[in-house]
Motif scaffolding. Structure first.
Motif, mmCIF file in Angstrom:
data_model
loop_
_atom_site.group_PDB
_atom_site.id
_atom_site.type_symbol
_atom_site.label_atom_id
_atom_site.label_comp_id
_atom_site.label_asym_id
_atom_site.label_seq_id
_atom_site.Cartn_x
_atom_site.Cartn_y
_atom_site.Cartn_z
ATOM 1 N N LYS A 65 0.912 -1.218 -0.037
ATOM 2 C CA LYS A 65 0.018 -0.086 0.075
ATOM 3 C C LYS A 65 0.922 1.340 0.089
ATOM 4 O O LYS A 65 1.766 1.464 0.936
ATOM 5 N N LEU A 66 0.574 2.222 -0.872
ATOM 6 C CA LEU A 66 1.398 3.431 -1.036
ATOM 7 C C LEU A 66 1.019 4.499 -0.090
ATOM 8 O O LEU A 66 -0.193 4.349 0.545
ATOM 9 N N SER A 67 1.671 5.541 -0.209
ATOM 10 C CA SER A 67 1.358 6.620 0.883
ATOM 11 C C SER A 67 -0.115 7.130 0.567
ATOM 12 O O SER A 67 -0.486 7.744 1.500
ATOM 13 N N ASP A 68 -0.560 7.056 -0.758
ATOM 14 C CA ASP A 68 -1.807 7.661 -0.902
ATOM 15 C C ASP A 68 -2.866 6.641 -0.802
ATOM 16 O O ASP A 68 -4.097 6.853 -1.309
ATOM 17 N N GLY A 69 -2.574 5.754 -0.379
ATOM 18 C CA GLY A 69 -3.588 4.537 0.235
ATOM 19 C C GLY A 69 -3.746 3.598 -1.146
ATOM 20 O O GLY A 69 -4.657 2.489 -0.968
ATOM 21 N N SER A 70 -3.333 3.650 -2.074
ATOM 22 C CA SER A 70 -3.583 3.007 -3.459
ATOM 23 C C SER A 70 -2.601 1.727 -3.555
ATOM 24 O O SER A 70 -1.566 1.792 -2.853
ATOM 25 N N GLN A 71 -2.915 0.657 -4.224
ATOM 26 C CA GLN A 71 -2.060 -0.421 -4.421
ATOM 27 C C GLN A 71 -2.022 -0.891 -5.869
ATOM 28 O O GLN A 71 -3.196 -1.157 -6.562
ATOM 29 N N LEU A 72 -0.945 -0.952 -6.457
ATOM 30 C CA LEU A 72 -0.909 -0.976 -7.906
ATOM 31 C C LEU A 72 -0.865 -2.499 -8.202
ATOM 32 O O LEU A 72 -0.297 -3.204 -7.275
ATOM 33 N N GLU A 73 -1.231 -2.793 -9.222
ATOM 34 C CA GLU A 73 -1.350 -4.456 -9.693
ATOM 35 C C GLU A 73 -0.264 -4.509 -10.890
ATOM 36 O O GLU A 73 0.386 -3.725 -11.565
ATOM 37 N N TYR A 74 0.250 -5.471 -10.670
ATOM 38 C CA TYR A 74 1.550 -6.177 -11.578
ATOM 39 C C TYR A 74 1.331 -7.530 -12.202
ATOM 40 O O TYR A 74 0.689 -8.431 -11.451
ATOM 41 N N PRO A 75 1.722 -7.685 -13.489
ATOM 42 C CA PRO A 75 1.686 -9.070 -13.871
ATOM 43 C C PRO A 75 2.889 -9.771 -13.742
ATOM 44 O O PRO A 75 3.848 -9.344 -13.718
ATOM 45 N N PHE A 76 2.865 -11.092 -13.266
ATOM 46 C CA PHE A 76 4.004 -11.965 -12.834
ATOM 47 C C PHE A 76 4.044 -12.761 -14.159
ATOM 48 O O PHE A 76 3.799 -14.068 -14.014
ATOM 49 N N ASN A 77 4.651 -12.326 -15.180
ATOM 50 C CA ASN A 77 4.865 -13.383 -16.225
ATOM 51 C C ASN A 77 6.289 -13.236 -16.706
ATOM 52 O O ASN A 77 6.709 -13.567 -18.033
ATOM 53 N N GLY A 78 7.216 -12.814 -15.856
ATOM 54 C CA GLY A 78 8.742 -12.698 -16.154
ATOM 55 C C GLY A 78 9.291 -13.801 -16.766
ATOM 56 O O GLY A 78 10.249 -13.758 -17.643
ATOM 57 N N LEU A 79 9.101 -14.801 -15.922
ATOM 58 C CA LEU A 79 9.790 -16.282 -16.215
ATOM 59 C C LEU A 79 9.367 -16.325 -17.671
ATOM 60 O O LEU A 79 10.130 -17.134 -18.511
ATOM 61 N N LEU A 80 8.022 -16.571 -18.047
ATOM 62 C CA LEU A 80 7.549 -16.928 -19.277
ATOM 63 C C LEU A 80 8.272 -16.183 -20.507
ATOM 64 O O LEU A 80 8.526 -16.401 -21.474
ATOM 65 N N SER A 81 8.228 -14.760 -20.157
ATOM 66 C CA SER A 81 8.936 -13.688 -20.933
ATOM 67 C C SER A 81 10.183 -14.135 -21.318
ATOM 68 O O SER A 81 10.906 -14.050 -22.439
ATOM 69 N N SER A 82 11.026 -14.578 -20.192
ATOM 70 C CA SER A 82 12.526 -14.759 -20.377
ATOM 71 C C SER A 82 12.235 -16.356 -21.394
ATOM 72 O O SER A 82 13.313 -16.252 -22.254
ATOM 73 N N LEU A 83 11.567 -17.194 -21.046
ATOM 74 C CA LEU A 83 11.657 -18.207 -22.086
ATOM 75 C C LEU A 83 11.325 -18.354 -23.218
ATOM 76 O O LEU A 83 11.949 -18.714 -24.178
ATOM 77 N N VAL A 84 10.437 -17.557 -23.501
ATOM 78 C CA VAL A 84 9.975 -17.025 -25.066
ATOM 79 C C VAL A 84 11.033 -16.398 -25.680
ATOM 80 O O VAL A 84 11.455 -16.709 -26.687
ATOM 81 N N THR A 85 11.468 -15.451 -24.898
ATOM 82 C CA THR A 85 12.690 -14.818 -25.643
ATOM 83 C C THR A 85 13.937 -15.590 -25.680
ATOM 84 O O THR A 85 14.526 -15.351 -26.918
ATOM 85 N N LEU A 86 14.174 -16.336 -25.000
ATOM 86 C CA LEU A 86 15.565 -17.201 -25.049
ATOM 87 C C LEU A 86 15.457 -18.040 -26.095
ATOM 88 O O LEU A 86 16.175 -18.359 -27.275
ATOM 89 N N THR A 87 14.007 -18.775 -26.402
ATOM 90 C CA THR A 87 13.669 -19.681 -27.538
ATOM 91 C C THR A 87 13.808 -18.849 -28.929
ATOM 92 O O THR A 87 14.496 -19.638 -29.627
ATOM 93 N N ILE A 88 13.459 -17.643 -29.191
ATOM 94 C CA ILE A 88 13.233 -16.779 -30.265
ATOM 95 C C ILE A 88 15.035 -16.706 -30.606
ATOM 96 O O ILE A 88 15.408 -16.783 -31.824
#
Length: 443
Positions: A105-128
């Motif tokens: 939670k940030l100082s203004d009370g908000s919570q940002l959303e994030y996608p957790f697809n870094g591993l898949l992104s790495s594997l796809v890139t390495l394959t290419i």
């Protein structure tokens, strides 16, 4: 390292903070100029002629000569390839599947959303990347040979792009209503540009700080290592890299994979929760990490050394033990902390001793009862194990663990200062219970 500054309220936060990195002028200006120079010189003069190269003269190290060489190394084709790579990584950030989670939670009370697809992104890139190489898709261009041969212009491209991004970030922080980082809202233009003014800049839904932290530069480091291993294999009598190169690639690949596999954990780090996104992180993520952290593989790529004596095997075993020990400490400590933050009632952490505070309990059991930043010790041991395979013919491969030790001690100092202000007497009690900062019984 810092000086106390306070002034009237500016922007979204009170501008009361400590200048860091010998700010506001000397440290930031020195790093803005000095770190790109170091990155460029290491990239240019780490060759098969040794380090430093015999032809290197004092004239080569004058500002005029370095600038002219830097400009000469810029290739528009290479720069456009890098831009395409960065944009491609940004596209994967949006299109690849993956669970989503929220940051703190940030100082203004908000919570940002994030996608957790870094591993898949790495594997796809390495394959290419491997697909382009082995299918010769571009008729000999943009393959592993091209990457290794264009290491210097790629370094120049990352430096130029990272600085351009930092300029954009600073200008963008003044548009609209933004949540500013306390440390980057000083009103001093140079310091705010360096440290980062906006806390979590987002452009068209792309969280630039989170994206840069784990995607383009980290993966580029891994791709460099593979390219240099392939280059060294051409010097081998059996067409394979030597054991030292294989060990470096395995150890450093583990580190990269560990980061993307534990992607949610980054949301609680100081980089994400506290620091703004400015020149320091932009340059660090995109240029410093891939270009400097791949030094060991680049150094080894110019020579081939087989295991031929009992001493060689004994030395190899020692390096493996050191690297594995670092992995165990690093992952064990971080996993324990992350598990406690997610679920303090989980069986693996439920019985750990804690100190109650007005904010959240502080762990004084398990790994965190041995040293206040025990994970830094694991991180540093791993960095040493990456350099030892290079032998002792040159100080070049040991730049990273020496620099990293300074970085970790500075991070420890920053965190100690922040926690002392946040937890007050509870932090004093914590320091009394856990006496050592990084290395148990030593420091």
């Amino acid at each position: 390292m810092s000086s106390q500054q306070s002034s009237k309220k500016k922007g979204n936060h009170p501008a009361r903070f400590h200048y860091e990195f010998a700010g506001p002028y000397l440290g930031p200006l020195g790093m803005i100029i000095g770190l790109p120079v170091i990155t460029f010189l290491y990239s240019k003069y780490c060759t098969d002629q040794g380090w430093p190269v015999p032809s290197l003269t004092l004239e080569d190290l004058t500002p005029q000569k370095i600038l002219s060489e830097f400009i000469a190394s810029f290739k528009m084709e290479v720069f456009m390839v890098y831009v395409a790579y960065w944009l491609y990584q940004a596209a994967l950030y949006f299109v690849l599947p993956g669970i989503k989670g929220k940051g703190i939670k940030l100082s203004d009370g908000s919570q940002l959303e994030y996608p957790f697809n870094g591993l898949l992104s790495s594997l796809v890139t390495l394959t290419i990347v491997l697909g382009i190489h082995f299918t010769d898709f571009f008729n000999g261009k943009y393959n592993l040979d091209w990457i290794a041969d264009n290491y210097l212009p790629l370094t120049t491209a990352t430096v130029v792009f990272s600085v351009a991004q930092a300029i954009f970030l600073y200008a963008y922080s003044f548009s609209g209503k933004k949540l500013l980082a306390v440390g980057g809202n000083s009103g001093n233009y140079l310091y705010d540009f360096f440290i980062g003014r906006e806390l979590n800049p987002r452009v068209f839904g792309l969280d630039l700080k989170y994206f840069n932290e784990l995607r383009p530069g980290l993966l580029q480091w891994g791709i460099y290592n593979i390219a240099f291993a392939y280059k060294q294999s051409k010097l081998s009598p059996n067409g394979l890299p030597d054991a030292w190169m294989i060990l470096v690639v395995i150890f450093e690949s583990y580190y990269i994979l560990d980061a993307v596999m534990n992607e949610p954990a980054i949301l609680t780090t100081m980089d994400i929760t506290t620091d703004g996104f400015g020149w320091m992180l932009s340059f660090g993520d995109l240029a410093w990490v891939p270009c400097l952290y791949s030094l060991q593989a680049r150094y080894l790529s110019t020579r081939y050394h087989s295991l031929s004596t009992f001493t060689d095997f004994l030395y190899l075993a020692m390096v493996i033990v050191l690297g594995v020990l670092g992995m165990i400490i690093f992952r064990g400590a971080n996993s324990q902390k992350d598990q406690y933050k997610r679920d303090p009632n989980h069986p693996s952490v439920k019985k750990l001793e804690t100190i109650q505070t007005q904010h959240k309990p502080l762990l004084v059991g398990g790994w965190w009862g041995k040293a206040r930043h025990i994970n830094y010790l694991g991180d540093w041991l791993m960095s040493i194990s990456w350099s030892l395979p290079c032998g002792f013919g040159s100080p070049l491969p040991y730049f990273y663990p020496v620099y990293f030790a300074v970085l970790l001690v500075h991070r420890d100092m920053r965190d100690e200062e922040k926690c002392a202000a946040k937890y007050g007497k509870a932090w004093q009690e914590y320091c009394r219970r856990v006496k050592y900062r990084i290395i148990p019984y030593i420091y």
